[in-house]
Design a protein around this motif. Sequence first.
Motif, PDB file in Angstrom:
ATOM      1  N   GLU A   1      -8.618 -22.457 -12.018  1.00 43.04           N
ATOM      2  CA  GLU A   1      -9.635 -21.640 -12.674  1.00 43.04           C
ATOM      3  C   GLU A   1     -10.991 -22.083 -12.151  1.00 43.04           C
ATOM      4  O   GLU A   1     -11.305 -23.272 -12.140  1.00 43.04           O
ATOM      5  N   ASN A   2     -11.795 -21.120 -11.708  1.00 40.44           N
ATOM      6  CA  ASN A   2     -13.085 -21.416 -11.108  1.00 40.44           C
ATOM      7  C   ASN A   2     -14.201 -20.871 -11.984  1.00 40.44           C
ATOM      8  O   ASN A   2     -14.111 -19.751 -12.490  1.00 40.44           O
ATOM      9  N   THR A   3     -15.245 -21.664 -12.140  1.00 34.52           N
ATOM     10  CA  THR A   3     -16.403 -21.289 -12.939  1.00 34.52           C
ATOM     11  C   THR A   3     -17.653 -21.513 -12.105  1.00 34.52           C
ATOM     12  O   THR A   3     -17.802 -22.559 -11.449  1.00 34.52           O
ATOM     13  N   GLY A   4     -18.553 -20.550 -12.118  1.00 35.05           N
ATOM     14  CA  GLY A   4     -19.771 -20.664 -11.338  1.00 35.05           C
ATOM     15  C   GLY A   4     -19.666 -19.881 -10.050  1.00 35.05           C
ATOM     16  O   GLY A   4     -18.904 -18.920  -9.923  1.00 35.05           O
ATOM     17  N   LEU A   5     -20.468 -20.291  -9.071  1.00 29.44           N
ATOM     18  CA  LEU A   5     -20.466 -19.616  -7.785  1.00 29.44           C
ATOM     19  C   LEU A   5     -19.226 -20.033  -7.009  1.00 29.44           C
ATOM     20  O   LEU A   5     -19.066 -21.200  -6.652  1.00 29.44           O
ATOM     21  N   SER A   6     -18.349 -19.079  -6.755  1.00 27.82           N
ATOM     22  CA  SER A   6     -17.108 -19.358  -6.040  1.00 27.82           C
ATOM     23  C   SER A   6     -16.781 -18.171  -5.157  1.00 27.82           C
ATOM     24  O   SER A   6     -17.305 -17.070  -5.338  1.00 27.82           O
ATOM     25  N   PHE A   7     -15.930 -18.403  -4.191  1.00 25.29           N
ATOM     26  CA  PHE A   7     -15.470 -17.330  -3.311  1.00 25.29           C
ATOM     27  C   PHE A   7     -14.193 -16.726  -3.884  1.00 25.29           C
ATOM     28  O   PHE A   7     -13.237 -17.435  -4.167  1.00 25.29           O
ATOM     29  N   ASN A   8     -14.265 -15.432  -4.041  1.00 26.05           N
ATOM     30  CA  ASN A   8     -13.089 -14.716  -4.506  1.00 26.05           C
ATOM     31  C   ASN A   8     -12.006 -14.827  -3.436  1.00 26.05           C
ATOM     32  O   ASN A   8     -12.229 -14.439  -2.289  1.00 26.05           O
TER      33      ASN A   8
ATOM     34  N   PRO B   1      -3.070  -5.130 -10.673  1.00 29.73           N
ATOM     35  CA  PRO B   1      -1.935  -5.764 -11.368  1.00 29.73           C
ATOM     36  C   PRO B   1      -1.325  -6.901 -10.535  1.00 29.73           C
ATOM     37  O   PRO B   1      -1.409  -6.914  -9.306  1.00 29.73           O
ATOM     38  N   PHE B   2      -0.689  -7.823 -11.248  1.00 29.85           N
ATOM     39  CA  PHE B   2      -0.129  -9.036 -10.608  1.00 29.85           C
ATOM     40  C   PHE B   2       0.884  -8.677  -9.517  1.00 29.85           C
ATOM     41  O   PHE B   2       0.830  -9.182  -8.395  1.00 29.85           O
ATOM     42  N   ILE B   3       1.815  -7.794  -9.821  1.00 34.32           N
ATOM     43  CA  ILE B   3       2.859  -7.420  -8.861  1.00 34.32           C
ATOM     44  C   ILE B   3       2.246  -6.764  -7.640  1.00 34.32           C
ATOM     45  O   ILE B   3       2.648  -7.021  -6.494  1.00 34.32           O
ATOM     46  N   ASP B   4       1.246  -5.903  -7.867  1.00 35.60           N
ATOM     47  CA  ASP B   4       0.609  -5.223  -6.731  1.00 35.60           C
ATOM     48  C   ASP B   4      -0.076  -6.217  -5.810  1.00 35.60           C
ATOM     49  O   ASP B   4      -0.020  -6.092  -4.577  1.00 35.60           O
TER      50      ASP B   4
ATOM     51  N   THR C   1     -20.712 -15.335  -8.884  1.00 29.86           N
ATOM     52  CA  THR C   1     -20.867 -16.277  -9.988  1.00 29.86           C
ATOM     53  C   THR C   1     -20.127 -15.717 -11.198  1.00 29.86           C
ATOM     54  O   THR C   1     -20.583 -14.765 -11.830  1.00 29.86           O
ATOM     55  N   THR C   2     -19.015 -16.294 -11.494  1.00 29.92           N
ATOM     56  CA  THR C   2     -18.189 -15.830 -12.607  1.00 29.92           C
ATOM     57  C   THR C   2     -17.105 -16.867 -12.875  1.00 29.92           C
ATOM     58  O   THR C   2     -17.027 -17.899 -12.207  1.00 29.92           O
ATOM     59  N   THR C   3     -16.267 -16.582 -13.823  1.00 36.95           N
ATOM     60  CA  THR C   3     -15.110 -17.440 -14.130  1.00 36.95           C
ATOM     61  C   THR C   3     -13.844 -16.613 -13.915  1.00 36.95           C
ATOM     62  O   THR C   3     -13.715 -15.533 -14.490  1.00 36.95           O
ATOM     63  N   PHE C   4     -12.966 -17.102 -13.059  1.00 41.78           N
ATOM     64  CA  PHE C   4     -11.747 -16.341 -12.781  1.00 41.78           C
ATOM     65  C   PHE C   4     -10.589 -17.311 -12.529  1.00 41.78           C
ATOM     66  O   PHE C   4     -10.784 -18.482 -12.189  1.00 41.78           O
ATOM     67  N   LEU C   5      -9.394 -16.769 -12.719  1.00 40.14           N
ATOM     68  CA  LEU C   5      -8.150 -17.498 -12.499  1.00 40.14           C
ATOM     69  C   LEU C   5      -7.543 -17.057 -11.174  1.00 40.14           C
ATOM     70  O   LEU C   5      -7.515 -15.858 -10.886  1.00 40.14           O
ATOM     71  N   SER C   6      -7.079 -18.006 -10.381  1.00 41.01           N
ATOM     72  CA  SER C   6      -6.443 -17.655  -9.115  1.00 41.01           C
ATOM     73  C   SER C   6      -5.143 -18.453  -8.973  1.00 41.01           C
ATOM     74  O   SER C   6      -5.009 -19.551  -9.509  1.00 41.01           O
ATOM     75  N   ALA C   7      -4.201 -17.849  -8.241  1.00 38.36           N
ATOM     76  CA  ALA C   7      -2.904 -18.493  -8.002  1.00 38.36           C
ATOM     77  C   ALA C   7      -2.445 -18.180  -6.595  1.00 38.36           C
ATOM     78  O   ALA C   7      -2.692 -17.090  -6.081  1.00 38.36           O
ATOM     79  N   THR C   8      -1.777 -19.155  -5.970  1.00 41.72           N
ATOM     80  CA  THR C   8      -1.232 -18.972  -4.629  1.00 41.72           C
ATOM     81  C   THR C   8       0.208 -19.464  -4.608  1.00 41.72           C
ATOM     82  O   THR C   8       0.585 -20.388  -5.333  1.00 41.72           O
ATOM     83  N   GLY C   9       1.029 -18.846  -3.774  1.00 42.27           N
ATOM     84  CA  GLY C   9       2.412 -19.258  -3.593  1.00 42.27           C
ATOM     85  C   GLY C   9       2.766 -19.265  -2.118  1.00 42.27           C
ATOM     86  O   GLY C   9       2.240 -18.457  -1.336  1.00 42.27           O
ATOM     87  N   ARG C  10       3.661 -20.208  -1.748  1.00 45.56           N
ATOM     88  CA  ARG C  10       3.967 -20.351  -0.325  1.00 45.56           C
ATOM     89  C   ARG C  10       5.417 -20.777  -0.154  1.00 45.56           C
ATOM     90  O   ARG C  10       5.940 -21.587  -0.918  1.00 45.56           O
TER      91      ARG C  10
ATOM     92  N   TYR D   1      -3.036 -14.341  -5.875  1.00 43.29           N
ATOM     93  CA  TYR D   1      -3.401 -13.474  -6.995  1.00 43.29           C
ATOM     94  C   TYR D   1      -4.651 -14.030  -7.643  1.00 43.29           C
ATOM     95  O   TYR D   1      -4.852 -15.253  -7.698  1.00 43.29           O
ATOM     96  N   THR D   2      -5.518 -13.132  -8.139  1.00 40.62           N
ATOM     97  CA  THR D   2      -6.685 -13.544  -8.906  1.00 40.62           C
ATOM     98  C   THR D   2      -7.000 -12.469  -9.938  1.00 40.62           C
ATOM     99  O   THR D   2      -6.736 -11.282  -9.728  1.00 40.62           O
ATOM    100  N   ASP D   3      -7.557 -12.914 -11.063  1.00 42.69           N
ATOM    101  CA  ASP D   3      -7.980 -11.957 -12.091  1.00 42.69           C
ATOM    102  C   ASP D   3      -9.481 -11.713 -12.034  1.00 42.69           C
ATOM    103  O   ASP D   3     -10.071 -11.130 -12.957  1.00 42.69           O
TER     104      ASP D   3
END
Length: 480
Positions: free
Chosen positions: A72-79, A338-341, A87-96, A291-293
């Motif tokens: 979870e990132n807060t502040g200035l971050s790269f989407n 959406p997550f699946i997309d 500059t926002t708060t968002f959740l991101s996930a990666t799988g490999r 994935y990111t929200d």
Amino acid sequence: MRKTITFIVALITLGLHAQDKKWTLIECVEYALENNISVKQSELDVQSTDIDRMVAVGNFLPSLNLSGSVSENTGLSFNPVTNNAQTTTFLSATGRINVGYTLFDGLRNLRQVQRAKISKLASEYRLDKMKDDISLFVANAYLQVILNKANLEVLTSQNLVTKDQIERTQQLVDAGSLPRGDLLEIQATDATEQQGIVNAENQIQISLISLAQLLLIKDYENFDVEDEGYDIVDDGISEKNISEIISSARNNRSEIKIAEQDVELAEKDLQIARGSYLPTLSAFFGYDTRYTDATSFTQVQDPDNPVSIEQIGVVQETGQAVVGEFPNTVPQITGADPFIDQLYQNDGIGYGLQLNIPIFNGFATRANVNRGKINLERSKFQLEQAELDLESNVYQAYVDAKGALKSYEAAKSALASQELAYDYAKERYDVGLTNAFDFSQSKLRYDNTKIDLNNAKYDYIFKLKVLELYFGIPATDLKF
């Protein structure tokens, strides 16, 4: 109530039956092979080699790894999807998913499988040797119990003769035919024999405890062995030529097989070390997605002012302005897909080959190769020493068996002669031609000769079985 009494009687009967049990030599050997700690450790060593072989075979299979992360990132971050800074708060996930496969590694994987097979064979030979050693220890301890029981039987039977002599001497002394000193001499002999019987009983108990401890049996009080049916059984081993026994020992004994496997292990280790000189080629394949929200901005047409007219140029001949209509756009916040997309929209793959060529690693490979050469030479010397030791041990066992046989034959002859001397002395004592002291000495020599015969007999049995083991007869197939 009747069922309770029946159950108690059954337990008592079972307990009495357990106390009456007498162990045979074969039962003792089999029990020791199943319960001895050293044997169990050797069996674990064999199981450990199975694990080493499984690992070696597994090196031929591709590797498959899954990885993932959530943050979870807060502040200035790269989407991570749009790669825009915001500059926002968002959740991101990666799988490999990563797949790797070694195409060539200097044949080291192949050598490891071969080494694992040799290592298991060597462990099995060590287990066989351990079983032979334990069987020999048990047989020696068992025969010691039998010997002590046989000696006790000699002392007890001869003491019965002494007691009969005491009664007869007492009658002759009372009748005035013999002096009282003869009675005292016989009584002193009886006391000495009683002391010998007590010592013999103690020796039996001590030897039984030693055997029970070797078998890991804690019930010393109820432990006993079968003391009948054991005699000299020679299947012709003692008549064989020493060279034939040595040749059979080299082909069958585990000592030589273990040393030979150690040489093969050292050769494989040297080959594995030399494999580090060769390049390594591997293939890889990777698949990842994300994935990111986080929200993003898109440009949409302004509903209030959808278009605007702007000059786009001038007509050169007339100077007339050229205008055009352009859509008016305004930024609009867009939510995450959406997550699946996103899983298939943001995925990607990568694959290829990787080649590693060793050039210089601080002499580490050369040192390992040289160390492998030294270990190989050392294992060859150990094999040669094992052959010399085996030959020496076989010669020693052969000489010991021959010497024990001669001692046994001499003891039988001595017993026959001493028995005649004892019978003669007894006849003379019965008619009053010799005194009690001379008769006691003759009886003592006769008793000692019978004990010497027992010692020689069981010593020959044990040394004969040692020779049979060297000839290649399994410990469980030895006959007594």
